[in-house]
Design a protein around this motif. Structure first.
Motif, PDB file in Angstrom:
ATOM      1  N   GLY A  22       3.879   4.622  -5.649  1.00  0.00           N
ATOM      2  CA  GLY A  22       3.488   6.012  -5.496  1.00  0.00           C
ATOM      3  C   GLY A  22       4.243   6.664  -4.357  1.00  0.00           C
ATOM      4  O   GLY A  22       5.302   6.222  -3.940  1.00  0.00           O
ATOM      5  N   ALA A  23       3.684   7.722  -3.821  1.00  0.00           N
ATOM      6  CA  ALA A  23       4.337   8.465  -2.756  1.00  0.00           C
ATOM      7  C   ALA A  23       4.482   7.630  -1.493  1.00  0.00           C
ATOM      8  O   ALA A  23       5.383   7.845  -0.713  1.00  0.00           O
ATOM      9  CB  ALA A  23       3.552   9.732  -2.461  1.00  0.00           C
ATOM     10  N   SER A  24       3.590   6.696  -1.287  1.00  0.00           N
ATOM     11  CA  SER A  24       3.711   5.834  -0.119  1.00  0.00           C
ATOM     12  C   SER A  24       3.217   4.450  -0.469  1.00  0.00           C
ATOM     13  O   SER A  24       2.418   4.275  -1.369  1.00  0.00           O
ATOM     14  CB  SER A  24       2.895   6.399   1.049  1.00  0.00           C
ATOM     15  N   GLY A  25       3.708   3.487   0.249  1.00  0.00           N
ATOM     16  CA  GLY A  25       3.253   2.120   0.047  1.00  0.00           C
ATOM     17  C   GLY A  25       4.384   1.179  -0.288  1.00  0.00           C
ATOM     18  O   GLY A  25       5.324   1.532  -0.981  1.00  0.00           O
ATOM     19  N   ASP A  26       4.281  -0.004   0.245  1.00  0.00           N
ATOM     20  CA  ASP A  26       5.279  -1.034   0.028  1.00  0.00           C
ATOM     21  C   ASP A  26       4.869  -1.921  -1.145  1.00  0.00           C
ATOM     22  O   ASP A  26       3.837  -1.712  -1.769  1.00  0.00           O
ATOM     23  CB  ASP A  26       5.452  -1.864   1.302  1.00  0.00           C
ATOM     24  N   ALA A 120      -1.013  -1.534   3.372  1.00  0.00           N
ATOM     25  CA  ALA A 120      -1.055  -0.303   2.575  1.00  0.00           C
ATOM     26  C   ALA A 120      -0.056  -0.365   1.418  1.00  0.00           C
ATOM     27  O   ALA A 120       0.735   0.541   1.211  1.00  0.00           O
ATOM     28  CB  ALA A 120      -0.808   0.918   3.453  1.00  0.00           C
ATOM     29  N   CYS A 121      -0.105  -1.448   0.674  1.00  0.00           N
ATOM     30  CA  CYS A 121       0.823  -1.644  -0.438  1.00  0.00           C
ATOM     31  C   CYS A 121       0.455  -0.762  -1.622  1.00  0.00           C
ATOM     32  O   CYS A 121      -0.709  -0.485  -1.874  1.00  0.00           O
ATOM     33  CB  CYS A 121       0.834  -3.113  -0.864  1.00  0.00           C
ATOM     34  N   ALA A 122       1.476  -0.342  -2.347  1.00  0.00           N
ATOM     35  CA  ALA A 122       1.280   0.448  -3.556  1.00  0.00           C
ATOM     36  C   ALA A 122       1.313  -0.428  -4.795  1.00  0.00           C
ATOM     37  O   ALA A 122       0.918   0.000  -5.867  1.00  0.00           O
ATOM     38  CB  ALA A 122       2.363   1.517  -3.662  1.00  0.00           C
ATOM     39  N   LEU A 123       1.790  -1.680  -4.632  1.00  0.00           N
ATOM     40  CA  LEU A 123       1.943  -2.563  -5.773  1.00  0.00           C
ATOM     41  C   LEU A 123       1.878  -4.012  -5.309  1.00  0.00           C
ATOM     42  O   LEU A 123       2.455  -4.368  -4.282  1.00  0.00           O
ATOM     43  CB  LEU A 123       3.291  -2.302  -6.463  1.00  0.00           C
ATOM     44  N   ILE A 124       1.181  -4.838  -6.087  1.00  0.00           N
ATOM     45  CA  ILE A 124       1.160  -6.293  -5.883  1.00  0.00           C
ATOM     46  C   ILE A 124       1.816  -6.899  -7.113  1.00  0.00           C
ATOM     47  O   ILE A 124       1.462  -6.553  -8.239  1.00  0.00           O
ATOM     48  CB  ILE A 124      -0.273  -6.844  -5.760  1.00  0.00           C
ATOM     49  N   MET A 125       2.755  -7.823  -6.887  1.00  0.00           N
ATOM     50  CA  MET A 125       3.413  -8.509  -8.000  1.00  0.00           C
ATOM     51  C   MET A 125       3.067  -9.991  -7.947  1.00  0.00           C
ATOM     52  O   MET A 125       3.268 -10.644  -6.922  1.00  0.00           O
ATOM     53  CB  MET A 125       4.920  -8.310  -7.930  1.00  0.00           C
ATOM     54  N   LEU A 126       2.538 -10.492  -9.059  1.00  0.00           N
ATOM     55  CA  LEU A 126       2.151 -11.899  -9.190  1.00  0.00           C
ATOM     56  C   LEU A 126       2.851 -12.510 -10.388  1.00  0.00           C
ATOM     57  O   LEU A 126       3.032 -11.842 -11.406  1.00  0.00           O
ATOM     58  CB  LEU A 126       0.642 -12.024  -9.432  1.00  0.00           C
TER      59      LEU A 126
END
Length: 163
Positions: A22-26, A120-126
């Motif tokens: 999104g607009a912010s987040g790692d 403050a992550c915008a995405l988690i990848m598993l």
């Protein structure tokens, strides 16, 4: 099957940003020694670089309940260092800013969710590797359902094909 006959102008404009961000987040990538980890790191780096974000490489060490939470687990720590060093090398090669972290915990699911909140992550990848078993379907285990249910952000579960 879903067909999109035309895209709205807003959809076209937002598609120029990295997917899942999104607009912010790692982006948090859970590195746990699966053969698909390197592909996840490359994909996360590609998206993070495009969105001008960082990648948080996280390795979870689950400490047995018979040991103190802060117990020194030498073999697991060495394995974590090796895995995260490889992931950092991939991120450097991709020109992406990456931060590596090892987390010792009792259960991986809550630790992953907490890491995503803390950074403050915008995405988690598993990654998910299926293991064929006689007469049964593979399960997601307990970590992935927990993360999907409690995550403060989007979650991508990437599955390896059946061997």
């Amino acid at each position: 099957m879903v067909h999109f006959w035309r895209k709205a102008k807003d959809e076209i404009e937002t598609s120029k940003t990295a997917p899942g961000v999104g607009a912010s987040g790692d982006i948090a990538v859970i590195v746990d020694g699966k053969k698909l980890d390197n592909e996840l790191v490359r994909l996360a780096c590609m998206m993070a670089r495009r969105a001008r974000r960082r990648v948080h490489l996280v390795h979870i060490i689950e400490v047995p309940r018979t040991l103190p939470l802060k117990a020194s687990l030498t073999q697991e720590s060495e394995n974590a260092d090796k895995l995260l060093s490889e992931a950092i090398a991939i991120a450097d090669e991709a020109g992406c800013e990456a931060i590596a972290e090892v987390v010792q915990t009792r259960d991986a699911g809550p630790a992953i969710v907490e890491e995503a909140r803390d950074h403050a992550c915008a995405l988690i990848m598993l990654g998910l590797v299926r293991h064929p078993q006689k007469g049964t379907n593979s399960t997601l285990g307990k970590t992935i359902p927990y993360v999907l249910e409690h995550s403060p952000c989007r979650v991508w579960v990437v599955q390896d094909p059946m061997p």
